[in-house]
Scaffold this active site. Structure first.
Site, PDB file in Angstrom:
ATOM      1  N   ARG A  17      -0.695  86.280  87.089  1.00 31.56           N
ATOM      2  CA  ARG A  17       0.652  86.096  87.643  1.00 31.56           C
ATOM      3  C   ARG A  17       1.403  84.980  86.915  1.00 31.56           C
ATOM      4  O   ARG A  17       2.633  85.039  86.800  1.00 31.56           O
ATOM      5  CB  ARG A  17       0.571  85.819  89.143  1.00 31.56           C
ATOM      6  CG  ARG A  17       0.198  87.056  89.936  1.00 31.56           C
ATOM      7  CD  ARG A  17       0.102  86.780  91.416  1.00 31.56           C
ATOM      8  NE  ARG A  17      -0.058  88.028  92.159  1.00 31.56           N
ATOM      9  CZ  ARG A  17      -0.244  88.095  93.463  1.00 31.56           C
ATOM     10  NH1 ARG A  17      -0.311  86.981  94.180  1.00 31.56           N
ATOM     11  NH2 ARG A  17      -0.379  89.257  94.068  1.00 31.56           N
ATOM     12  N   LYS A 172      -8.326 101.380 104.978  1.00 30.01           N
ATOM     13  CA  LYS A 172      -7.760 101.916 106.220  1.00 30.01           C
ATOM     14  C   LYS A 172      -6.669 102.946 105.958  1.00 30.01           C
ATOM     15  O   LYS A 172      -5.708 102.672 105.247  1.00 30.01           O
ATOM     16  CB  LYS A 172      -7.185 100.782 107.066  1.00 30.01           C
ATOM     17  CG  LYS A 172      -8.234  99.813 107.599  1.00 30.01           C
ATOM     18  CD  LYS A 172      -7.589  98.774 108.503  1.00 30.01           C
ATOM     19  CE  LYS A 172      -8.614  97.851 109.114  1.00 30.01           C
ATOM     20  NZ  LYS A 172      -7.988  96.850 110.020  1.00 30.01           N
ATOM     21  N   GLY A 324      -3.505  94.926  94.830  1.00 31.33           N
ATOM     22  CA  GLY A 324      -4.438  93.922  94.348  1.00 31.33           C
ATOM     23  C   GLY A 324      -5.776  94.471  93.894  1.00 31.33           C
ATOM     24  O   GLY A 324      -6.275  94.128  92.827  1.00 31.33           O
ATOM     25  N   GLY A 347       1.596  94.151  98.152  1.00 32.79           N
ATOM     26  CA  GLY A 347       2.344  94.498  99.357  1.00 32.79           C
ATOM     27  C   GLY A 347       3.729  95.012  99.042  1.00 32.79           C
ATOM     28  O   GLY A 347       4.219  95.969  99.660  1.00 32.79           O
TER      29      GLY A 347
END
Length: 367
Positions: A17, A172, A324, A347
């Protein structure tokens, strides 16, 4: 977006990053600007946490830039403004962790005004943490990284070369169903892996043993499968698995067909699924990948994620990796140079795939 991982010794373990921001910073420095950097680091929840100071970020940034970086121990106020004015041309100023201030995550207007007083323009280069507050008080623009992110996902979602294939994994299904349903109106195929696949498979009546499953999502999975059929979208699920009797790196891994026996859990896609998914990826002109195919951190359950990663790297089309774990897998496999775009915002990339607008980007007029 300098929210980089640290080890127990406080050393940066992945500076991706930081490197991603270098083109924008160098462009500003070449124009004799003084970049004043705001970033969050970890989750201090409005408290000063010494282990979450931005000091190691400043050290690494200076090494990568090859020019002076002055790290301040505060974020706003007269002392910060005086320190900023005192630095010589060619210097980059890094402020302390903005999340040491309790109002940062709440869009505090007074804090935004305090940040705005430090500079003459606001450049947003934080795709994964795009805030809109400062853009209300300064002339604003997207940095090179943010522009590249928006351009990449725009190319996937708005005018893709077809076939367009989405690969979705992760633990999930509840985290990804909104993405699935939004993509069903846009893609030609969705390839599902990871823990989320077992809820889909159970919704079809397959036995899944002790695999991860969200029973409250079964009806929603059936709805998504029906929607896919109505739209002529191939929503592909694993046809075989790599299983074990326990969640452990030293568990006895073995292969099975689509139905998983009692006492065993699925931890990766099997060889037939790898071949099926690789073939669909090879035929695609645009591919977006978010989420691993299994527990790739454990070597025995890595082949599925590796197969997808290598198929993506070999694909002649436009390829985007967001999320990620997917990015970590690409780096683990050493395939980052073979992918068209690797997103820095897990996200944020998911929200775009869900069809949401990102307020921080909208505030710049780039969305």
């Amino acid at each position: 977006d300098f929210n980089v991982p640290l080890n127990a010794a406080g050393e940066i373990t992945d500076d991706t990053r930081i490197r991603a921001a270098l083109p924008t910073l160098r462009a500003l420095l070449e124009r004799s600007a003084t970049p004043i950097l705001l970033c969050h680091f970890g989750r201090p929840k409005g408290q000063i946490v010494d282990s979450l100071r931005t000091t190691p970020v400043g050290v690494r940034l200076g090494e990568l830039l090859g020019s002076p970086v002055v790290k301040l121990d505060a974020r706003v106020g007269a002392d910060v403004l005086a320190a900023v004015k005192a630095v010589p041309t060619g210097t980059t100023v890094l402020l302390e962790n903005v999340r040491f201030h309790p109002g940062e995550t709440k869009g505090d207007e007074e804090l935004a005004r305090g940040f705005a007083e430090l500079g003459h323009a606001f450049v947003n280069d934080a795709f994964g943490a795009s805030h809109r507050g400062i853009a209300r008080f300064l002339p604003s623009a997207a940095g090179m990284l943010l522009h590249k992110e928006v351009e990449a996902f725009g190319r996937v979602l708005n005018d893709p070369a077809r076939p367009l294939v989405a690969i979705l994994g992760g633990a999930k299904v509840s985290d990804k169903l909104t993405v699935v349903n939004n993509l069903l109106d846009r893609v030609d195929a969705i390839l599902v892996g990871g823990g989320m696949a077992y809820t889909f498979l159970k919704s079809q009546g397959h036995s899944i043993g002790t695999s991860l499953c969200e029973d409250d999502q079964l009806d929603l999975c059936r709805d998504s499968l029906a929607k896919a059929a109505e739209r002529g979208v191939d929503l592909l699920l694993p046809v075989d698995h790599v299983i074990a009797d326990r969640f452990s790196a030293d568990a006895d891994a073995k292969e099975c067909g689509v139905d998983i026996p009692d006492g065993h859990m699925g931890l990766d896609i099997g060889p037939a699924t790898r071949a099926l998914y690789a073939a669909r990826i090879a035929s695609a002109k645009t591919v977006v990948w978010n989420g691993p195919m299994g527990v790739f951190e454990m070597e025995a359950f890595r082949p599925g994620t590796e197969a997808v990663g290598r198929a993506l790297a070999d694909c002649d089309g436009y390829t985007v990796v967001g999320g990620g774990d997917s990015v970590a897998a690409i780096h683990l496999l050493g395939l980052e140079g073979a992918v068209s775009h690797i997103s820095t915002g897990g996200g944020a990339s998911l929200e775009l795939l869900e069809g949401k607008a990102l307020p921080g980007i909208t505030a710049l007029g780039t969305a």
